[in-house]
Design a protein around this motif. Structure first.
Motif, PDB file in Angstrom:
ATOM      1  N   GLU A  39       0.840  -1.218   0.000  1.00 35.72           N
ATOM      2  CA  GLU A  39       0.000   0.000   0.000  1.00 35.72           C
ATOM      3  C   GLU A  39       0.867   1.256   0.000  1.00 35.72           C
ATOM      4  OE1 GLU A  39      -2.157  -3.415   1.304  1.00 35.72           O
ATOM      5  OE2 GLU A  39      -0.379  -2.517   2.271  1.00 35.72           O
ATOM      6  N   HIS A  42       2.204   1.866  -3.456  1.00 37.16           N
ATOM      7  CA  HIS A  42       1.171   2.443  -4.331  1.00 37.16           C
ATOM      8  C   HIS A  42       1.015   3.940  -4.063  1.00 37.16           C
ATOM      9  CE1 HIS A  42      -0.239  -1.008  -6.548  1.00 37.16           C
ATOM     10  NE2 HIS A  42      -0.294  -1.725  -5.447  1.00 37.16           N
ATOM     11  N   GLU A  43       1.110   4.306  -2.784  1.00 39.74           N
ATOM     12  CA  GLU A  43       0.969   5.725  -2.434  1.00 39.74           C
ATOM     13  C   GLU A  43       2.131   6.545  -3.014  1.00 39.74           C
ATOM     14  OE1 GLU A  43       0.295   8.489   1.478  1.00 39.74           O
ATOM     15  OE2 GLU A  43      -0.202   6.355   1.682  1.00 39.74           O
ATOM     16  N   TYR A  45       3.838   5.685  -5.613  1.00 41.03           N
ATOM     17  CA  TYR A  45       3.633   5.659  -7.073  1.00 41.03           C
ATOM     18  C   TYR A  45       2.682   6.788  -7.483  1.00 41.03           C
ATOM     19  CZ  TYR A  45       2.364   3.911 -11.716  1.00 41.03           C
ATOM     20  OH  TYR A  45       2.140   3.801 -13.073  1.00 41.03           O
ATOM     21  N   GLU A  46       1.627   6.978  -6.703  1.00 42.46           N
ATOM     22  CA  GLU A  46       0.651   8.056  -6.982  1.00 42.46           C
ATOM     23  C   GLU A  46       1.331   9.431  -6.945  1.00 42.46           C
ATOM     24  OE1 GLU A  46      -2.547   7.797  -8.000  1.00 42.46           O
ATOM     25  OE2 GLU A  46      -2.145   5.634  -8.037  1.00 42.46           O
ATOM     26  N   MET A  67       2.612  -4.247  -8.672  1.00 41.62           N
ATOM     27  CA  MET A  67       2.750  -2.835  -9.039  1.00 41.62           C
ATOM     28  C   MET A  67       2.429  -2.626 -10.515  1.00 41.62           C
ATOM     29  SD  MET A  67       3.576  -1.041  -6.394  1.00 41.62           S
ATOM     30  CE  MET A  67       4.304   0.479  -7.023  1.00 41.62           C
TER      31      MET A  67
END
Length: 226
Positions: A39, A42-43, A45-46, A67
């Protein structure tokens, strides 16, 4: 929180580039996500992170498939030869080639897969007993030996600087790695580019950028303490 921290680090890279007359596009920020849950990746990546660094093969093997396709994983920890086959399909680059023997093992696996593997040679610039890597005076000989391996591409050098209280204390370490890369570049060895200098972590990456780093590896500064 992670997105905010990521942006702050990027801003500091931009300022360090401005101070040293460099283009910020020359510096890749590797988000060191070791021990962190998917998680968190992903954060990051954002927020714009596309390059992720891991110390352990099993973490890369677990996280990479979860991913987006354009996320790139970098092996930055000590690599055991019996784990090479597992990690190769998932890595963009191996930063921690610390012996000719390890390079030979990687070459053997890369040959089986009929692919080229991008590597960096790890240099123990400060000659710390607790760290892996070539001594600075061994690097040139290692470059010549490894450059003969047809499935490996030496892209540059990497170092892990000492853990110091004041970032300035590591400036000579980064300067030395930069000078070493310049010396090797002048030799014009086939299959060797020296375009990558992987150096600088959370505590000292601004100094590393000022001294020529093209990749910095930041974990705590983005994801918080482990």
């Amino acid at each position: 929180m992670i997105q905010e921290q990521y942006r702050k680090v990027r801003e500091k890279i931009d300022l360090a580039c401005a101070r040293s007359g460099r283009d910020p596009k020359e510096v890749t920020l590797i988000a060191v996500s070791k021990t962190k849950p998917i998680e968190d990746l992903h954060e990051a990546y954002e927020a714009g992170a596309r390059d992720f660094g891991e110390n352990k093969v099993q973490e890369i093997v677990q996280k990479a498939p979860q991913m987006p396709e354009d996320a790139r994983f970098h092996m930055i920890g000590h690599l055991q030869h019996n784990k090479i086959r597992q990690v190769l399909p998932h890595v963009e680059m191996i930063h921690s080639v610390d012996s000719v023997r390890l390079a030979e093992y990687i070459e053997k696996e890369a040959q089986k897969e009929e692919r080229e593997v991008k590597i960096l040679l790890e240099v123990n610039v400060a000659k710390e007993e607790s760290k892996f890597g070539f001594a600075p005076e061994e690097v040139e000989e290692a470059v010549l030996a490894i450059s003969q391996m047809k499935h490996l591409k030496i892209c540059g050098l990497m170092t892990i600087a000492p853990n110091v209280e004041h970032p300035e204390e590591n400036r000579p370490v980064f300067k030395k790695l930069y000078e070493l890369s310049v010396d090797i570049k002048k030799k014009n060895v086939d299959n060797v580019s020296m375009s990558v200098l992987s150096m600088g972590m959370t505590g000292d990456y601004e100094v590393a950028v000022e001294e020529g780093a093209t990749m910095i590896r930041v974990g705590t500064g983005i994801f918080g303490a482990r």
